[in-house]
Write an enzyme that holds these catalytic residues in place. Structure first.
Site, PDB file in Angstrom:
ATOM      1  N   SER A  99      13.518   5.507   6.169  1.00 48.31           N
ATOM      2  CA  SER A  99      12.236   5.474   5.464  1.00 48.31           C
ATOM      3  C   SER A  99      11.049   5.306   6.415  1.00 48.31           C
ATOM      4  O   SER A  99      10.799   6.175   7.224  1.00 48.31           O
ATOM      5  CB  SER A  99      12.299   4.362   4.416  1.00 48.31           C
ATOM      6  OG  SER A  99      11.217   4.444   3.562  1.00 48.31           O
ATOM      7  N   ASP A 242       5.280   8.497   4.325  1.00 50.14           N
ATOM      8  CA  ASP A 242       6.154   7.812   5.276  1.00 50.14           C
ATOM      9  C   ASP A 242       7.233   8.812   5.732  1.00 50.14           C
ATOM     10  O   ASP A 242       7.193   9.986   5.351  1.00 50.14           O
ATOM     11  CB  ASP A 242       6.746   6.529   4.657  1.00 50.14           C
ATOM     12  CG  ASP A 242       7.774   6.809   3.580  1.00 50.14           C
ATOM     13  OD1 ASP A 242       7.664   7.844   2.907  1.00 50.14           O
ATOM     14  OD2 ASP A 242       8.704   5.988   3.411  1.00 50.14           O
ATOM     15  N   ASP A 244      10.324   9.578   5.089  1.00 48.53           N
ATOM     16  CA  ASP A 244      11.167  10.345   4.163  1.00 48.53           C
ATOM     17  C   ASP A 244      10.399  10.781   2.920  1.00 48.53           C
ATOM     18  O   ASP A 244      10.992  11.249   1.944  1.00 48.53           O
ATOM     19  CB  ASP A 244      12.439   9.570   3.794  1.00 48.53           C
ATOM     20  CG  ASP A 244      12.161   8.285   3.034  1.00 48.53           C
ATOM     21  OD1 ASP A 244      11.073   7.722   3.215  1.00 48.53           O
ATOM     22  OD2 ASP A 244      13.021   7.849   2.252  1.00 48.53           O
ATOM     23  N   ASP A 246       8.773   9.439   0.379  1.00 45.81           N
ATOM     24  CA  ASP A 246       8.783   8.896  -0.985  1.00 45.81           C
ATOM     25  C   ASP A 246       7.518   8.093  -1.254  1.00 45.81           C
ATOM     26  O   ASP A 246       7.097   7.943  -2.391  1.00 45.81           O
ATOM     27  CB  ASP A 246      10.069   8.100  -1.301  1.00 45.81           C
ATOM     28  CG  ASP A 246      10.334   6.962  -0.346  1.00 45.81           C
ATOM     29  OD1 ASP A 246       9.629   6.837   0.670  1.00 45.81           O
ATOM     30  OD2 ASP A 246      11.271   6.178  -0.622  1.00 45.81           O
TER      31      ASP A 246
HETATM   32 MG    MG Z   1      10.417   5.878   2.347  1.00 45.67          MG
END
Ligand code: MG
Length: 455
Positions: A99, A242, A244, A246
């Site tokens: 993440s 960020d 990844d 999300d």
């Molecule tokens: Mg993330």
């Protein structure tokens, strides 16, 4: 904090690559995950970190050894995997990602068949299999198969478009600046925005697991380049993700970075206009602005502990449709009850298309609060008792014990005091209508806590 017999932290399994998280360790964890899914169909994906292939192969290996059937999605954002697990009727999903963590980290996130991260109870089942060595290996002639599952980026992008008014947004020809932070956010949102008739300027768009341009966490100090770019090119909006993709943080047309609970409040207001009286789920660390907006439309706020999986699971349990976090996580249930950067961006563009006001004007219309943060050290053996004593001392103020202690005052100000999960310190978050009042509250409660600590 190392916890014996635990693999999972607050957000999946994380560790420093090849120090904590080696291929061997990842494969062993995957054997336990595979046993848990009982020869099921598992979708595997990874983000743009330097260790992505190494760990994806190790995880694939572990899953195959327990006779799971693997579908390999390749490099994708986390919410894309989550969407595809559900859409393709998989039994589960595994995402290799750390993440927003620094580049030396990576991690393993496990999803249930609905695309939501597995529950705490399910995490413990996997840990039990791992630590008690109850992995069920397949026989040599029943090892799992692996297939590629290409094209899910496009499916995910098209699905997002089902939840917004594409025609209305297209008419406006917005100019959007996308800061992908050298993460996988560049794989969907620039193309989605183009489909929505936007002029797109992408910065930090090349995927590079060393994160050469900025740290992966979209914090204000990492987003100066985006803010400058938005101003320089005269964009209507900027968005940063960020690693990844999300989480999403927005910059308005004036080049101002707007923190996650404020962009969430805009989405919340738009949602409640057509879903009067609905329940909104948000962690206790979010701004009072979320409550103010809910009050305007007779909505209800359910405050939770801090943590994205807690928000998702609370939404599932209460069958509600919208959740949000101050750090830029928006959970839009009609698409999927997980945080989703591309979906949030589409929702913001949809809101902008409904009005003649600029994004900065929309933010200016929200109630204004000042947030002051601070921290204080406390001997580790006293951490629990000190917080209990404080709660007793302020019992007349109806302290909320959802996560640490939260107090709401009559002038709409509040303070949250939480023990850190990783160090022996308390964190203070005070919010008030003026900065002076927020500073005053922090000072008052730091002193109260200090008095309770034995020398
Ligand atoms: Mg993330």
């Amino acid at each position: 904090m190392v916890r014996p017999h635990r693999l999972f932290g607050t957000n999946g399994i994380r560790g420093i690559v090849n120090r904590e998280l080696t291929p061997e360790y990842a494969a062993r964890i995957a054997e336990a995950i595979g046993t848990f899914f009982n020869q099921g169909n598992i979708l595997v994906g990874y983000d743009g970190r330097t260790s992505n292939i190494m760990l994806a192969y190790a995880v694939t290996s572990g899953l195959l050894s327990t006779a799971c059937k693997i579908y390999d999605a390749g490099m994708v954002p986390t919410p894309c995997i989550q969407y595809a697990v559900n859409n393709h009727g998989m039994d589960g999903g595994v995402m290799i990602t750390a993440s927003h963590n620094p580049p030396e980290y990576n991690g393993i996130k496990v999803m249930w068949r609905d695309g939501v991260e597995i529950s705490g109870q399910q995490e413990r089942e996997i840990e039990e299999l791992f630590f008690r060595k109850r992995v069920k290996f397949s026989s040599w002639n029943n090892i799992g198969q692996r297939r590629l599952l290409p094209g899910i980026l496009n499916e995910y992008k098209e699905s997002i478009k089902q939840h917004i008014n594409v025609v209305e947004i297209r008419k406006r020809h917005f100019h959007i600046a996308v800061d992908a932070g050298n993460g996988v956010g560049s794989l969907v949102t620039p193309y989605l925005a183009r489909d929505l008739g936007c002029k797109v300027t992408t910065i930090n768009g090349d995927i590079d697991g060393t994160f050469p341009e900025r740290l992966s966490e979209p914090r204000p100090e990492n987003l100066r380049k985006l803010a400058t770019t938005v101003k320089a090119i005269g964009a209507d909006v900027g968005v940063a993700f960020d690693g990844d993709a999300d989480r999403s943080i927005f910059v308005d047309d004036a080049g101002k970075i707007q923190w996650g609970d404020r962009s969430f409040a805009l989405i919340e207001e738009d949602f409640l206009k057509t879903n009067h009286g609905e329940t909104i789920v948000t962690p206790v660390s979010s701004s009072q602005v979320v409550k103010d907006i809910a009050d305007r439309y007779e909505g209800k706020v359910v405050w939770t502990k801090v943590g994205s999986t807690i928000v998702s699971h609370t939404m599932k349990r209460l069958k509600t449709k919208l959740g949000g976090e101050e750090n830029g996580g928006v959970f839009y249930g009609p698409h999927q009850p997980v945080r989703d950067g591309a979906m949030s961006t589409a929702l913001i563009l949809g809101i902008m298309a409904k009005t003649d006001e600029t994004l900065s004007e929309l933010f200016d219309n929200l109630p204004r609060y000042y947030l002051v943060k601070d921290k204080m050290a406390c001997p580790i053996e006293q951490m629990i008792n000190v917080l209990e004593s404080l709660t007793e001392e302020v019992s007349h103020l109806n302290p909320e014990r959802i996560d640490g202690v939260k107090l709401w005052f009559t002038d709409n100000s509040s303070i949250l005091i939480r023990p850190s999960g990783t160090e022996p310190i308390y964190r203070f978050y005070a919010e008030a209508k003026t900065k002076a009042r927020a500073i005053e509250i922090v000072k008052e409660y730091k002193e109260k806590l200090q008095h309770l600590i034995s020398p």
